[in-house]
Design an enzyme around this catalytic site. Structure first.
Site, PDB file in Angstrom:
ATOM      1  N   ASN A 298       0.846  -1.189   0.000  1.00 33.86           N
ATOM      2  CA  ASN A 298       0.000   0.000   0.000  1.00 33.86           C
ATOM      3  C   ASN A 298       0.886   1.245   0.000  1.00 33.86           C
ATOM      4  OD1 ASN A 298      -1.481   2.260   0.999  1.00 33.86           O
ATOM      5  ND2 ASN A 298      -3.090   0.875   1.647  1.00 33.86           N
TER       6      ASN A 298
ATOM      7  N   HIS B  78       0.845   6.151   1.778  1.00 34.79           N
ATOM      8  CA  HIS B  78       1.654   7.027   2.636  1.00 34.79           C
ATOM      9  C   HIS B  78       2.652   7.869   1.838  1.00 34.79           C
ATOM     10  CE1 HIS B  78      -0.125   5.305   6.131  1.00 34.79           C
ATOM     11  NE2 HIS B  78       0.144   4.099   5.678  1.00 34.79           N
TER      12      HIS B  78
ATOM     13  N   HIS C 116      -5.806   3.640  -1.914  1.00 38.73           N
ATOM     14  CA  HIS C 116      -7.158   3.848  -1.396  1.00 38.73           C
ATOM     15  C   HIS C 116      -7.619   5.239  -1.829  1.00 38.73           C
ATOM     16  CE1 HIS C 116      -9.920   3.762   2.440  1.00 38.73           C
ATOM     17  NE2 HIS C 116     -10.570   4.090   1.345  1.00 38.73           N
TER      18      HIS C 116
ATOM     19  N   ARG D 207      -9.850   7.742  -1.189  1.00 40.20           N
ATOM     20  CA  ARG D 207     -10.801   8.119  -0.138  1.00 40.20           C
ATOM     21  C   ARG D 207     -11.704   9.245  -0.610  1.00 40.20           C
ATOM     22  NH1 ARG D 207      -9.195   6.119   5.240  1.00 40.20           N
ATOM     23  NH2 ARG D 207     -10.997   7.299   5.917  1.00 40.20           N
TER      24      ARG D 207
ATOM     25  N   ARG E  18      -7.541  12.334   0.879  1.00 39.11           N
ATOM     26  CA  ARG E  18      -6.478  12.804   1.766  1.00 39.11           C
ATOM     27  C   ARG E  18      -5.088  12.290   1.388  1.00 39.11           C
ATOM     28  NH1 ARG E  18      -7.879   9.419   7.142  1.00 39.11           N
ATOM     29  NH2 ARG E  18      -9.836  10.474   6.895  1.00 39.11           N
TER      30      ARG E  18
ATOM     31  N   GLU F 148      -8.730   0.446  -3.428  1.00 37.27           N
ATOM     32  CA  GLU F 148      -9.695   0.346  -2.324  1.00 37.27           C
ATOM     33  C   GLU F 148     -10.675   1.505  -2.443  1.00 37.27           C
ATOM     34  OE1 GLU F 148      -7.591   0.523   1.326  1.00 37.27           O
ATOM     35  OE2 GLU F 148      -6.617  -1.369   1.022  1.00 37.27           O
TER      36      GLU F 148
ATOM     37  N   THR G 201      -8.757   2.795   8.098  1.00 41.54           N
ATOM     38  CA  THR G 201      -9.958   1.961   8.089  1.00 41.54           C
ATOM     39  C   THR G 201     -10.065   1.209   9.417  1.00 41.54           C
ATOM     40  OG1 THR G 201      -9.361   1.646   5.783  1.00 41.54           O
ATOM     41  CG2 THR G 201     -11.220   0.362   6.598  1.00 41.54           C
TER      42      THR G 201
ATOM     43  N   GLU H  42     -10.838  -9.826   1.988  1.00 45.44           N
ATOM     44  CA  GLU H  42      -9.609  -9.491   2.714  1.00 45.44           C
ATOM     45  C   GLU H  42      -9.996  -9.464   4.189  1.00 45.44           C
ATOM     46  OE1 GLU H  42      -7.038  -6.449   1.195  1.00 45.44           O
ATOM     47  OE2 GLU H  42      -6.390  -5.902   3.220  1.00 45.44           O
TER      48      GLU H  42
ATOM     49  N   HIS I 135      -4.027  -5.148   7.238  1.00 45.45           N
ATOM     50  CA  HIS I 135      -4.216  -4.070   8.209  1.00 45.45           C
ATOM     51  C   HIS I 135      -3.380  -4.274   9.465  1.00 45.45           C
ATOM     52  CE1 HIS I 135      -5.815  -0.513  10.028  1.00 45.45           C
ATOM     53  NE2 HIS I 135      -6.368  -0.235   8.875  1.00 45.45           N
TER      54      HIS I 135
HETATM   55  N1  PXP Z   1      -5.970  -3.505   3.630  1.00 46.33           N
HETATM   56  C1  PXP Z   1      -6.971  -2.589   3.693  1.00 46.33           C
HETATM   57  C2  PXP Z   1      -8.309  -2.976   3.175  1.00 46.33           C
HETATM   58  C3  PXP Z   1      -6.734  -1.297   4.201  1.00 46.33           C
HETATM   59  O1  PXP Z   1      -7.740  -0.393   4.257  1.00 46.33           O
HETATM   60  C4  PXP Z   1      -5.425  -0.952   4.622  1.00 46.33           C
HETATM   61  C5  PXP Z   1      -5.129   0.431   5.125  1.00 46.33           C
HETATM   62  O2  PXP Z   1      -5.303   1.343   4.117  1.00 46.33           O
HETATM   63  C6  PXP Z   1      -4.432  -1.938   4.520  1.00 46.33           C
HETATM   64  C7  PXP Z   1      -4.732  -3.209   4.041  1.00 46.33           C
HETATM   65  C8  PXP Z   1      -3.017  -1.662   4.931  1.00 46.33           C
HETATM   66  O3  PXP Z   1      -2.980  -1.465   6.311  1.00 46.33           O
HETATM   67  P1  PXP Z   1      -1.638  -0.950   6.987  1.00 46.33           P
HETATM   68  O4  PXP Z   1      -1.350   0.380   6.383  1.00 46.33           O
HETATM   69  O5  PXP Z   1      -2.006  -0.866   8.434  1.00 46.33           O
HETATM   70  O6  PXP Z   1      -0.585  -1.952   6.699  1.00 46.33           O
END
Ligand code: PXP
Length: 239
Positions: A7, A10, A43, A45, A49, A70, A101, A151, A192
């Protein structure tokens, strides 16, 4: 072979902090793929953001890069996602005040709405996934909704492990849900809050085919670099 999805939201957050163009999430997506990620996750959003529409479009046009987008069930976001045409979508709950999330989807409440959204993406041959809590009831509803994948939200497990609390009951829920989903023909992903330790706990669940990891992976990269951290995660999930 288990897959690693990275992901890169960031990276966009860091860019947006300056309101300029660096670091570019498009470059991050290309780099992450080059050093071993199997796919990337972004994602989109409702408040944009981190990733914005242009980022998503540019990232989805990168050749030979699998993109997991996402999205919430918001109709405008769904329309935008259908236009952007990612390889995969994952429907997640979204609450404006949350930092990230916070839980899985409320499938019972939103059954019909989610079913219709999934059908739209399936028509475009986009792989679908639902972000759910580790609950057998939710796995069964996911089957009714005809999703390709689920997921499983690993945030609670991660929090228990990080705070040194007992986590075996939460881990067992994830194991059971993975087995039931797989028996029902649904591909299982997990994500997550994952770090090295929690990923090691989950890597032996053979039904989990994909891990989606962001915050910890990007945070560790500040010290050790994306390439090394991605290789470390790949080594862990390889078994
Ligand atoms: N999976 C989903 C569906 C998420 O919403 C997120 C956070 O955006 C992640 C995975 C990744 O989570 P983390 O950033 O805590 O590793």
């Amino acid at each position: 072979m288990k897959r690693l999805g990275v992901n890169i939201d960031h990276v966009a957050t860091l860019r947006n902090a300056r309101g300029e163009i660096h670091p570019d999430p498009v470059n991050a997506a290309k780099f992450v793929k080059k050093v071993g990620a199997d796919s990337i996750t972004i994602h989109l959003r409702e408040d944009r953001r981190h990733i914005n529409d242009l980022d998503a479009k540019r990232i989805c046009s990168i050749k030979k890069l699998l993109v997991n987008l996402e999205i919430s069930t918001n109709s405008k976001i769904v329309k935008t996602a259908l236009k952007i045409k990612p390889d995969f979508i994952c429907i997640v709950p979204e609450n404006r005040q949350e930092i990230t999330t916070e839980g899985g989807l409320n499938l019972k409440k939103n059954k019909l709405k989610i079913k219709k959204i999934l059908a739209k993406f399936k028509k475009k041959r986009i792989r679908t996934s639902l972000f759910i809590n580790p609950s057998i009831i939710d796995v069964r509803i996911s089957k009714e909704l005809n999703t390709d994948c689920i997921e499983i939200h690993t945030g609670r497990l991660a929090n228990l492990v990080k705070s040194g609390k007992k986590y075996s009951s939460e881990l067992n829920k994830i194991i059971k849900c993975s087995k039931v989903a797989s028996q029902l023909g649904i591909e299982v992903h997990a994500g997550h809050g994952l770090d090295y330790k929690t990923t090691k706990l989950l890597k032996n669940i053979k039904e989990i085919k994909e891990f989606n990891i962001g915050h910890y992976l990007i945070g560790e990269s500040i010290f050790f670099g994306l390439s090394r951290v991605i290789k470390n995660f790949k080594r862990i999930i390889k078994k």
